[in-house]
Design an enzyme around this catalytic site. Structure first.
Site, mmCIF file in Angstrom:
data_model
loop_
_atom_site.group_PDB
_atom_site.id
_atom_site.type_symbol
_atom_site.label_atom_id
_atom_site.label_comp_id
_atom_site.label_asym_id
_atom_site.label_seq_id
_atom_site.Cartn_x
_atom_site.Cartn_y
_atom_site.Cartn_z
ATOM 1 N N TRP A 100 0.830 -1.215 0.000
ATOM 2 C CA TRP A 100 0.000 0.000 0.000
ATOM 3 C C TRP A 100 0.860 1.259 0.000
ATOM 4 O O TRP A 100 0.530 2.251 -0.641
ATOM 5 C CB TRP A 100 -0.973 -0.010 1.171
ATOM 6 C CG TRP A 100 -1.984 -1.114 1.055
ATOM 7 C CD1 TRP A 100 -2.175 -2.129 1.943
ATOM 8 C CD2 TRP A 100 -2.917 -1.339 -0.010
ATOM 9 N NE1 TRP A 100 -3.173 -2.957 1.492
ATOM 10 C CE2 TRP A 100 -3.646 -2.505 0.308
ATOM 11 C CE3 TRP A 100 -3.209 -0.668 -1.205
ATOM 12 C CZ2 TRP A 100 -4.648 -3.011 -0.528
ATOM 13 C CZ3 TRP A 100 -4.203 -1.173 -2.033
ATOM 14 C CH2 TRP A 100 -4.903 -2.321 -1.686
ATOM 15 N N ASP A 170 -1.441 6.729 6.244
ATOM 16 C CA ASP A 170 -2.547 5.849 5.867
ATOM 17 C C ASP A 170 -2.764 4.907 7.051
ATOM 18 O O ASP A 170 -1.894 4.081 7.358
ATOM 19 C CB ASP A 170 -2.161 5.072 4.600
ATOM 20 C CG ASP A 170 -3.186 3.997 4.223
ATOM 21 O OD1 ASP A 170 -4.181 3.810 4.953
ATOM 22 O OD2 ASP A 170 -2.970 3.341 3.179
ATOM 23 N N LYS A 194 -11.798 -1.654 6.822
ATOM 24 C CA LYS A 194 -10.964 -2.576 7.588
ATOM 25 C C LYS A 194 -11.456 -2.647 9.040
ATOM 26 O O LYS A 194 -11.693 -3.709 9.561
ATOM 27 C CB LYS A 194 -9.500 -2.155 7.556
ATOM 28 C CG LYS A 194 -8.941 -1.898 6.149
ATOM 29 C CD LYS A 194 -8.797 -3.176 5.332
ATOM 30 C CE LYS A 194 -8.744 -2.942 3.835
ATOM 31 N NZ LYS A 194 -7.531 -2.323 3.335
HETATM 32 C C1 PLP Z 1 -7.067 -1.858 2.056
HETATM 33 C C2 PLP Z 1 -6.040 -0.827 2.139
HETATM 34 C C3 PLP Z 1 -5.907 0.167 1.143
HETATM 35 C C4 PLP Z 1 -6.774 0.206 -0.091
HETATM 36 O O1 PLP Z 1 -8.039 0.604 0.225
HETATM 37 P P1 PLP Z 1 -9.152 0.860 -0.889
HETATM 38 O O2 PLP Z 1 -10.224 1.517 -0.088
HETATM 39 O O3 PLP Z 1 -9.540 -0.467 -1.434
HETATM 40 O O4 PLP Z 1 -8.587 1.742 -1.926
HETATM 41 C C5 PLP Z 1 -4.934 1.129 1.315
HETATM 42 N N1 PLP Z 1 -4.142 1.139 2.387
HETATM 43 C C6 PLP Z 1 -4.225 0.197 3.349
HETATM 44 C C7 PLP Z 1 -3.315 0.247 4.526
HETATM 45 C C8 PLP Z 1 -5.176 -0.807 3.250
HETATM 46 O O5 PLP Z 1 -5.266 -1.750 4.210
#
Ligand code: PLP
Length: 359
Positions: A100, A170, A194
Site C-alpha cells: 500500500w 494511511d 478494515k
Molecule cells: C485496504 C487498504 C488500502 C486500499 O483501500 P481501498 O479503499 O480499497 O482503496 C490502502 N491502504 C491500506 C493500509 C489498506 O489496508
C-alpha cells in the site's frame, strides 16, 4: 449462523451495530424510510453526519484545528489526493513498508518527485525500517507512511522522525484500534472497510493549514480538500449509508470504553495468537517481533500444501478468510476491533488440534 470472519477487509463489524441497523432498516426513527432512501440534505441525515463527526472527535480527541472529512474513492484515490493537495514544492519523502505504501509512492510520482527514503522490501516487508534519522530533503512537502501494513502484518510503533516535515499516514487497517496523538500528524486517513465500517467511505483528519486553494493545477474539484472542507463533506452526495454505519461503530466504541479499552482488547487478542505462534512446532509468524501488528497476523507452516489444507479445514470449522494475501501466501488472521476474544481463542484451539494431527 455467523462465522468467525478473519477477513482483512471488508471485515467483521460489531454484531450489535448490524442488529441496530437491521432494526432501523425500514423506518429510521419515525421518518418512515431507510437511511438509504433519505436526502443527504434532510434534517435526519444532517443529525446523522454531525453526530458521527462529533463522536469521532470525542473518541480520538481531535483538536479544533483539524477538519474531519468523509470522502469517497477508497484509500487508493487518496494516494493521488495527497500529492495534489500537498506538493507545493513537488517533492515528498515516502517510507516503503509494503504494497500500500508502494502504491501511494508510485501514484505520487505522477505529480512530482517522490523519494523512497527508507524501505523494507529487502526482507519482504517483514519489518519496519529504522526511521530515526532519515535523509529527508529540506524542501520536502511531507513524509508519508502506511502506519499498519495490512498485507505483511507490521506496524510503526514509533512514528518516523520527519525532521519537522508534515507527516501523512494511511491508517486504514489500524484506525481506532488504539489511542492516537492527532497533533503528531498533518493528515491521518483511511478507508473504513478494515476496522470501522462498510466499504465506500474514506475518513480524513487534516490539519486546517494544509487545506488551501493552492493545489496542483488540474486537481479535480472533488479531490480538492478545500471543496470538501468548505462543504462539511456535503459538496455532493456523500456515501450516506456507510457514514451512518460508521457513526454507529463510533457509538459502540464509546460504549466499550473508548480507544484505551479498544487497545487493551486488541492487545489481549493479539497476545493469545502470538504467544501460540511463538511456541508452536508447526506454525510460525512471519514478522519481526518488535514490529508486529495488533490487527493483521500473518503466519505460515513452511509447507504450501499444509497451508492450503489448514485454510480448507479451518473454513469447514467456521473460521473464514484465513488465506494469506495472494502476493504473500500462507495464512493471515485479521483480528480487528469487532473480532471477539472467543474468536481468537477458538482459532488457537483449532490450530493446536491441527498441529497435533499434522506434526
Ligand atoms: C485496504 C487498504 C488500502 C486500499 O483501500 P481501498 O479503499 O480499497 O482503496 C490502502 N491502504 C491500506 C493500509 C489498506 O489496508
Amino acid at each position: 449462523m455467523r462465522v468467525y470472519n478473519f477477513s482483512a477487509g471488508p471485515a467483521v463489524l460489531p454484531e450489535e451495530v448490524l442488529k441496530e441497523a437491521a432494526d432501523e432498516m425500514l423506518d429510521y426513527k419515525g421518518t418512515g424510510m431507510s437511511v438509504m432512501e433519505m436526502s443527504h440534505r434532510s434534517k435526519a441525515y444532517d443529525t446523522i453526519i454531525k453526530e458521527a463527526e462529533q463522536d469521532l472527535r470525542d473518541i480520538m480527541n481531535i483538536p479544533d484545528n483539524y477538519k474531519v472529512l468523509f470522502l469517497q474513492g477508497g484509500a487508493s484515490q487518496f494516494f493521488a489526493e495527497v500529492p495534489m493537495n500537498l506538493m507545493k514544492n513537488k517533492k515528498a519523502a515516502y517510507i516503503i513498508t509494503g504494497q500500500w505504501a508502494k502504491k501511494a509512492w508510485q501514484e505520487a510520482k505522477i505529480y512530482g518527485e517522490a523519494i523512497d527514503v527508507a524501505s523494507s522490501a529487502d526482507k519482504t516487508f517483514s519489518y519496519i525500517p529504522d526511521c530515526s534519522d532519515l535523509d529527508i530533503p529540506e524542501d520536502a512537502d511531507y513524509v508519508y507512511i502506511c502506519e499498519n501494513n495490512t498485507i505483511y502484518g507490521t506496524k510503526f510503533w514509533q512514528l518516523p522522525n520527519t525532521k519537522g516535515k508534515t507527516l501523512v499516514a494511511d491508517v486504514s487497517s489500524c484506525f481506532l484500534s488504539e489511542p492516537v496523538d492527532v497533533t503528531k500528524y498533518g493528515v491521518i486517513y483511511g478507508g473504513v472497510q478494515k476496522n470501522v465500517g462498510p466499504a465506500g467511505v474514506v475518513i480524513a483528519i487534516i490539519r486546517e493549514d494544509l487545506i488551501t486553494d493552492d493545489v496542483l493545477p488540474g486537481t479535480p474539484t472533488m479531490l480538492k480538500w478545500k471543496t470538501q472542507a468548505d462543504n462539511d463533506s456535503l459538496y455532493n452526495t456523500p456515501p450516506c449509508y456507510g457514514i451512518y454505519i460508521c457513526g454507529k461503530v463510533f457509538k459502540w466504541i464509546k460504549k466499550m470504553g473508548g480507544l484505551e479499552a479498544m487497545k487493551a482488547h486488541n492487545e489481549k487478542k493479539a497476545k493469545i495468537l502470538y504467544d501460540f505462534l511463538d511456541q508452536s512446532k508447526l506454525f510460525k509468524g512471519t514478522v519481526e517481533k518488535k514490529d508486529r501488528s495488533l490487527m493483521n497476523v500473518p503466519f505460515v507452516t513452511g509447507n504450501e500444501e499444509l497451508d492450503a489444507k489448514f485454510v480448507k479445514e479451518a473454513k469447514a470449522a467456521g473460521f473464514e478468510n484465513l488465506k494469506g494475501h495472494r502476493t504473500v501466501g500462507g495464512m493471515r488472521a485479521s483480528i480487528y476491533n469487532a473480532m471477539p476474544i472467543e474468536g481468537v481463542e477458538k482459532l488457537v484451539e483449532f490450530m493446536k488440534k491441527f498441529e497435533a494431527e499434522n506434526c
